[in-house]
Design an enzyme around this catalytic site. Structure first.
Site, PDB file in Angstrom:
ATOM      1  N   GLY A   1      -5.184  -0.351   5.983  1.00  0.00           N
ATOM      2  CA  GLY A   1      -5.753  -0.667   7.295  1.00  0.00           C
ATOM      3  C   GLY A   1      -7.055   0.064   7.583  1.00  0.00           C
ATOM      4  O   GLY A   1      -7.801  -0.316   8.475  1.00  0.00           O
TER       5      GLY A   1
ATOM      6  N   THR B   1      -1.950  -6.628   5.489  1.00  0.00           N
ATOM      7  CA  THR B   1      -3.367  -6.232   5.433  1.00  0.00           C
ATOM      8  C   THR B   1      -4.018  -6.769   4.172  1.00  0.00           C
ATOM      9  O   THR B   1      -5.181  -7.173   4.177  1.00  0.00           O
ATOM     10  CB  THR B   1      -3.472  -4.687   5.502  1.00  0.00           C
ATOM     11  OG1 THR B   1      -2.627  -4.224   6.560  1.00  0.00           O
ATOM     12  CG2 THR B   1      -4.890  -4.230   5.743  1.00  0.00           C
TER      13      THR B   1
ATOM     14  N   CYS C   1       2.485  -6.968   2.011  1.00  0.00           N
ATOM     15  CA  CYS C   1       1.518  -6.249   2.843  1.00  0.00           C
ATOM     16  C   CYS C   1       0.646  -7.277   3.558  1.00  0.00           C
ATOM     17  O   CYS C   1      -0.040  -8.071   2.904  1.00  0.00           O
ATOM     18  CB  CYS C   1       0.663  -5.372   1.936  1.00  0.00           C
ATOM     19  SG  CYS C   1      -0.692  -4.557   2.788  1.00  0.00           S
TER      20      CYS C   1
ATOM     21  N   CYS D   1       3.058  -5.933  10.186  1.00  0.00           N
ATOM     22  CA  CYS D   1       2.827  -4.920   9.147  1.00  0.00           C
ATOM     23  C   CYS D   1       4.205  -4.578   8.620  1.00  0.00           C
ATOM     24  O   CYS D   1       5.131  -4.331   9.408  1.00  0.00           O
ATOM     25  CB  CYS D   1       2.159  -3.683   9.731  1.00  0.00           C
ATOM     26  SG  CYS D   1       2.109  -2.285   8.585  1.00  0.00           S
ATOM     27  N   THR D   2       4.347  -4.574   7.294  1.00  0.00           N
ATOM     28  CA  THR D   2       5.681  -4.398   6.720  1.00  0.00           C
ATOM     29  C   THR D   2       6.235  -2.986   6.932  1.00  0.00           C
ATOM     30  O   THR D   2       7.433  -2.761   6.748  1.00  0.00           O
ATOM     31  CB  THR D   2       5.660  -4.736   5.220  1.00  0.00           C
ATOM     32  OG1 THR D   2       4.633  -3.962   4.583  1.00  0.00           O
ATOM     33  CG2 THR D   2       5.381  -6.216   5.013  1.00  0.00           C
TER      34      THR D   2
ATOM     35  N   SER E   1       0.827  -1.211   0.000  1.00  0.00           N
ATOM     36  CA  SER E   1       0.000   0.000   0.000  1.00  0.00           C
ATOM     37  C   SER E   1       0.861   1.262   0.000  1.00  0.00           C
ATOM     38  O   SER E   1       0.373   2.340  -0.315  1.00  0.00           O
ATOM     39  CB  SER E   1      -0.859   0.008   1.263  1.00  0.00           C
ATOM     40  OG  SER E   1      -0.007  -0.059   2.397  1.00  0.00           O
TER      41      SER E   1
HETATM   42  N1  DGL Z   1       2.222  -2.381   4.969  1.00  0.00           N
HETATM   43  C1  DGL Z   1       0.917  -2.839   5.209  1.00  0.00           C
HETATM   44  C2  DGL Z   1       0.903  -4.170   5.987  1.00  0.00           C
HETATM   45  O1  DGL Z   1       1.857  -4.915   5.984  1.00  0.00           O
HETATM   46  C3  DGL Z   1      -0.190  -1.978   5.728  1.00  0.00           C
HETATM   47  C4  DGL Z   1      -0.197  -0.535   5.903  1.00  0.00           C
HETATM   48  C5  DGL Z   1      -1.549   0.059   5.552  1.00  0.00           C
HETATM   49  O2  DGL Z   1      -1.701   0.370   4.365  1.00  0.00           O
HETATM   50  O3  DGL Z   1      -2.426   0.200   6.424  1.00  0.00           O
HETATM   51  O4  DGL Z   1      -0.080  -4.505   6.596  1.00  0.00           O
END
Ligand code: DGL
Length: 262
Positions: free
Chosen positions: A44, A77, A75, A189-190, A12
């Site tokens: 999210g 999410t 990601c 979350c990455t 994202s």
């Molecule tokens: N980097 C995303 C993850 O690993 C999420 C961040 C987001 O867009 O809320 O969940």
């Protein structure tokens, strides 16, 4: 000589760079296309239906345009929702990123593990199932953070992010006391490994932080087969779906193994 394979890494926003960094390290022979769906950030804050409707066709367009040998959904999410949809729609191999609950629970000594992710990730049926299957007697605390991904994004973009804002998101991970307190936190979350130094400093006591990026890189490398020769031809590209002009190329070089992303 055959041309290097292209690996497409999707998130994202900028969080997936923490996964990309490990993949580039494992496979310097590949071309990289990194896609930040910043027009829809943060994932999210969206419903499950909205994320599926957004990600599945978008990834299809990217696959058609860049013809990758493999796609990484960097990601949590999104991965906790869309992997089966993507695999049934497109024939390219996909690797996802999901909360590393199994290794975290296997290594926790106090049997108190916290999973820090977006509100979407911690509420997913997929995440509950991982806990049912792999908690191995651990008490698992789910912590859904509304703001930490945006704070990480902001810090990487060079803005000041104050300690209090990070501490407020982090505090619920730390439960119990003495022999029974949390000793392991899953970074689900990455974006969060971008803040690892600060998370470590602001934690009320030391814990193990579990980041699955290196394991994901090993899986990618396995699927790609034996590495080719590292080539001067290998390229790196970054795409923002918002098409906003960005000035981050130099700052992002370390994530691309020193290449300047076009
Ligand atoms: N980097 C995303 C993850 O690993 C999420 C961040 C987001 O867009 O809320 O969940």
């Amino acid at each position: 000589m055959s041309s290097p394979p292209t690996i497409l890494v999707f998130d994202s926003g900028l969080g997936g760079l923490t996964v990309l960094r490990e993949i580039v390290h494992a496979r310097p022979d590949a071309n990289y296309v990194y896609v930040a769906d910043d027009a829809f950030f943060p994932y999210g804050h969206h419903s499950e239906e909205q994320i599926i409707a957004r990600v599945v066709p978008l990834v299809g367009e990217l696959v058609a345009r860049h013809a990758p040998a493999l796609v990484v959904i960097a990601c949590n999410t999104a991965s906790t929702l869309v992997m089966s949809h993507l695999r049934s729609a497109y024939s390219v191999p996909f690797v996802g990123t999901v909360p590393a609950i199994k290794p975290a629970c296997a290594s926790s000594k106090t049997k108190r593990v916290s999973v820090l992710g977006t509100k979407g990730t911690v509420n997913r049926e997929y995440t509950r199932r991982l806990i049912d299957d792999f908690a191995q007697g651990c008490e698992v605390t789910l912590v859904g953070s509304a703001e930490l991904a945006s704070l990480a994004e902001s810090a990487l973009s060079g803005n000041d992010v104050c300690d209090e804002d990070i501490t407020a998101e982090l505090a619920p991970c730390f439960v119990g006391s003495g022999e029974n307190r949390t000793d392991t936190v899953v970074l689900a979350c990455t974006h969060y490994p971008l803040l690892l130094d600060r998370l470590t400093r602001l934690a009320p006591w030391p814990v193990d932080w579990i980041d699955p990026a290196a394991a994901i890189a090993r899986r990618v490398s396995e699927l790609l087969g034996s590495p080719g020769r590292e080539s001067d031809e290998a390229r790196a590209k970054i795409i923002f779906t918002s098409r906003r002009p960005h000035t981050l190329s130099q700052a992002l070089m370390p994530f691309f193994g020193g290449r300047v992303p076009a």
